[in-house]
Motif scaffolding. Sequence first.
Motif, mmCIF file in Angstrom:
data_model
loop_
_atom_site.group_PDB
_atom_site.id
_atom_site.type_symbol
_atom_site.label_atom_id
_atom_site.label_comp_id
_atom_site.label_asym_id
_atom_site.label_seq_id
_atom_site.Cartn_x
_atom_site.Cartn_y
_atom_site.Cartn_z
ATOM 1 N N UNK A 63 0.802 -1.148 -0.094
ATOM 2 C CA UNK A 63 -0.041 -0.026 -0.016
ATOM 3 C C UNK A 63 0.839 1.348 0.154
ATOM 4 N N UNK A 64 0.485 2.222 -0.777
ATOM 5 C CA UNK A 64 1.179 3.443 -0.872
ATOM 6 C C UNK A 64 0.018 4.483 -0.164
ATOM 7 N N UNK A 65 0.733 5.846 -0.153
ATOM 8 C CA UNK A 65 0.038 6.899 0.374
ATOM 9 C C UNK A 65 -1.722 6.676 0.209
ATOM 10 N N UNK A 66 -2.622 6.674 1.248
ATOM 11 C CA UNK A 66 -4.126 6.499 1.209
ATOM 12 C C UNK A 66 -4.442 5.108 0.782
ATOM 13 N N UNK A 67 -3.621 4.126 0.763
ATOM 14 C CA UNK A 67 -4.198 2.832 0.445
ATOM 15 C C UNK A 67 -4.161 2.228 1.740
ATOM 16 N N UNK A 68 -5.233 1.085 1.785
ATOM 17 C CA UNK A 68 -5.364 0.168 2.896
ATOM 18 C C UNK A 68 -5.514 -1.331 2.267
ATOM 19 N N UNK A 69 -4.643 -2.032 2.769
ATOM 20 C CA UNK A 69 -4.829 -3.434 2.547
ATOM 21 C C UNK A 69 -4.768 -4.301 3.545
ATOM 22 N N UNK A 70 -5.780 -5.182 3.575
ATOM 23 C CA UNK A 70 -6.308 -5.857 4.938
ATOM 24 C C UNK A 70 -6.397 -7.375 4.457
ATOM 25 N N UNK A 71 -5.247 -8.286 4.950
ATOM 26 C CA UNK A 71 -5.547 -9.910 4.515
ATOM 27 C C UNK A 71 -5.903 -10.395 5.799
ATOM 28 N N UNK A 72 -6.943 -11.203 5.581
ATOM 29 C CA UNK A 72 -7.722 -11.926 6.922
ATOM 30 C C UNK A 72 -8.005 -13.436 6.546
ATOM 31 N N UNK A 73 -7.125 -14.303 7.255
ATOM 32 C CA UNK A 73 -7.027 -15.734 6.938
ATOM 33 C C UNK A 73 -7.491 -16.660 7.978
ATOM 34 N N UNK A 74 -8.401 -17.453 7.865
ATOM 35 C CA UNK A 74 -8.779 -18.373 8.843
ATOM 36 C C UNK A 74 -8.619 -19.690 8.086
ATOM 37 N N UNK A 75 -7.604 -20.879 8.556
ATOM 38 C CA UNK A 75 -7.573 -21.890 7.879
ATOM 39 C C UNK A 75 -8.024 -23.002 9.209
ATOM 40 N N UNK A 76 -8.817 -23.738 8.724
ATOM 41 C CA UNK A 76 -9.328 -24.993 9.722
ATOM 42 C C UNK A 76 -8.692 -26.019 9.179
ATOM 43 N N UNK A 77 -7.886 -26.822 10.124
ATOM 44 C CA UNK A 77 -7.415 -28.144 10.055
ATOM 45 C C UNK A 77 -8.641 -28.963 10.733
ATOM 46 N N UNK A 78 -9.409 -29.741 9.803
ATOM 47 C CA UNK A 78 -10.434 -30.776 10.436
ATOM 48 C C UNK A 78 -10.028 -31.994 10.016
ATOM 49 N N UNK A 79 -8.916 -32.435 9.507
ATOM 50 C CA UNK A 79 -8.488 -33.971 9.253
ATOM 51 C C UNK A 79 -7.011 -33.896 9.548
ATOM 52 N N UNK A 80 -6.529 -35.228 9.773
ATOM 53 C CA UNK A 80 -5.217 -35.279 10.124
ATOM 54 C C UNK A 80 -4.069 -35.195 8.819
ATOM 55 N N UNK A 81 -2.882 -34.936 9.266
ATOM 56 C CA UNK A 81 -1.817 -35.134 8.691
ATOM 57 C C UNK A 81 -1.693 -34.039 7.379
ATOM 58 N N UNK B 111 5.385 5.269 2.137
ATOM 59 C CA UNK B 111 4.809 6.382 3.034
ATOM 60 C C UNK B 111 3.476 6.575 2.971
ATOM 61 N N UNK B 112 2.784 6.554 4.138
ATOM 62 C CA UNK B 112 1.353 6.811 4.068
ATOM 63 C C UNK B 112 0.382 5.777 3.951
ATOM 64 N N UNK B 113 1.089 4.356 3.649
ATOM 65 C CA UNK B 113 0.345 3.110 3.280
ATOM 66 C C UNK B 113 -0.068 2.429 4.817
ATOM 67 N N UNK B 114 -1.266 1.962 4.594
ATOM 68 C CA UNK B 114 -1.649 1.125 5.700
ATOM 69 C C UNK B 114 -1.953 -0.536 5.589
ATOM 70 N N UNK B 115 -1.311 -1.494 6.295
ATOM 71 C CA UNK B 115 -1.682 -2.915 5.978
ATOM 72 C C UNK B 115 -2.139 -3.531 7.354
#
Lengths: 264, 432
Positions: free
Chosen positions: B280-298, B311-315
């Motif tokens: 992200x550069x000035x005035x930009x906003x980048x949001x990464x949101x992850x949920x990983x569910x392990x529901x099985x073995x191995x 400068x001015x970027x928001x992550x």
Amino acid sequence: MLKIENLHARIEDIDEGEILKGLDLEVQPGEVHAVMGPNGSGKSTLAYILAGRDGYEVTEGSVRFEGEDVLEMEPEERAAAGLFLAFQYPIEIPGVANMYFLRTALNAVLRARGEPEIDAAGFMRRLREQAEIVGIRSDLLKRDVNAGFSGGEKKRNEILQMAVLQPKLAVLDETDSGLDIDALRTVADGVNRLRSPERGIVVITHYQRLLEYIVPDHVHVLVGGRIVRSGDKTLAQELESKGYSELMAELGIAVPADALEATA
Amino acid sequence: MPVRRIEPAADYGRLFDEVKGRLAGDPRRREASFARFRELGFPNQRAEAWKYTSLKSLAENAPPAPAPVEVTLADLEPYLLTGDVKRLVFVNGFMAPELSDIEGLPAGLTVASFDERVTHEGALLADADAERSLTALNAAMAHGGAVVEVADGTDVSPTLQLVFVQAGDAGGMANPRNVVRVGAGAKLTMAETWVALGVAGVTNVVNDFDVAEAGELTVDKLQFGRGRATLIGRSAMRVAQEGRLAQTTVTAGGGLVRNETFARLEGPKADLDLNGAYMPVKGEHVDTSIRIEHRAPDCPSNQFYKGILAPGGHGVFAGKIFVDQVAQRTNAYQQNDNLMLARDAEIDTKPELEIYADDVKCSHGATVGELDDVGLFYLRSRGIDKETAQAILTFAFAGEVIERLAHEDSRHQARRALLARLAGGEKLAELV
């Protein structure tokens, strides 16, 4: 070509006083000078100040290279003027291919000197030629700069950079440290090939070993931030047989014991 | 109980009325989803998942209805993949047949527009995330997007590129929906490209990716926004036994970009690999949101994200690994490294583990740092000027992620986009 007068320097932000305390050194074209000294004598500080690393404050004295005030120059300006430092601990730069790095550096230096840039084919020829001389395998040219290189490969890579950039004055900071005898010979051989009537070389080292292969015209002993004695190549041999402590005692200089421990 | 919603502006009703005439599928379902959306409202920042990202402006100002805008192949050329590629292009949610190419698909690969399919298969609008208001909003207004199916055992040779274009400066809202189903033992490589040609507009996309047993799906996710252009995306991923899903996201631009991933490893030895780079550069906003569910073995899972904060970027990075008690011998790795190029840049990073099995290997780490002074000095001591040296090191930082993009053109586009955002980047043109 290089004239250091009464150089005093300290490390910024550390309240330990001066590391260099009035160092004088003059190098003429074609000469090889060895600066020898025990740990903590100021060898690496001298090397870094010549190359322009941040974090050192020159409190007194001057450094001139071909008449120009080196201390006023940015590191890249020093490189363009023909100064080169072979690092004691070369830096790993993951993500940047060695070949790209070398070509970018060479072209930056050529540009700064007002000379035409070298094309990719011309560069590759020059690189392969020099790589063979310093014993760098071609796969190391494609790899990231120093990343995963052995100690010896890193040192060879420094000499390769020097060979590609063809500086007027090269400062080798403990290039022998960590090298086995074969690597030492190859590296020394690479340096010897760069000896020329126009080029000055300063070899900074703790031991006399490297100087068997790169025979210096002048030897200086650096202790406590000053050159305490200068002579020809026999001084290095004398130092090797006596050790720093005996030489210092003869000169009536007190040296902290811990600085001498590693010199036996 | 704290209020975790923002009331959507009344204008959303107007927006729905305007678009509903052209929506395919069962109108009652659409009405129900819209009612659900109104009820849920937009999440506010008291909701943990939205702590660092504000939807206030979007909630209070309903965007206009999207309209078709003429876009030429030349406009899109920098973002298209070349070679053995099939392509579907949507402009403001409207399918653009003249920009698309899905003639002569190989046997075993089916590609249809979402609108065409939803007419017969109302269930495509079924709401997997009943509690997520943006999914409800998408379900209410879904228009555009693709339904992709790979038959069991088919190894698809062409790369399939889905391109979502926001065009014009009117700022309409598109709600595409994509469904990708990779059959047992089948293989598909695709690219999901978001391009903002205009400086405003909103894309609220919902993806549903399903990888059956021993199937393999590889996704290059390339995001080229500009100005205030907004992208909110949610990808639900399900991977069955011994299946593999690998996705690499590169975000180069956008006023607000939110990439949500909700992945489930449902069968033993299912493998998930998520990589990303954002700058992200000035005035930009980048949001990464992850949920990983392990529901099985191995099952192995991997998250590898790198941020360059100009400068001015928001992550924002929030990654959670959830390991169910049956998921023994889980091997989950998460790393988020951030490079701050200025004091006024901001990164909020939060790795999180929730583990109910006892025999697992999980690691997570987050770093926030500046360019290495010693590395800079090393480059400069060889004659490279300071700005170029900084650009080289910054570019190298992202390189490890870019290398993971599957298609050569994706890597090329990502490098070009990052260099264009970097001071001194033009001097490194030969690295593209």
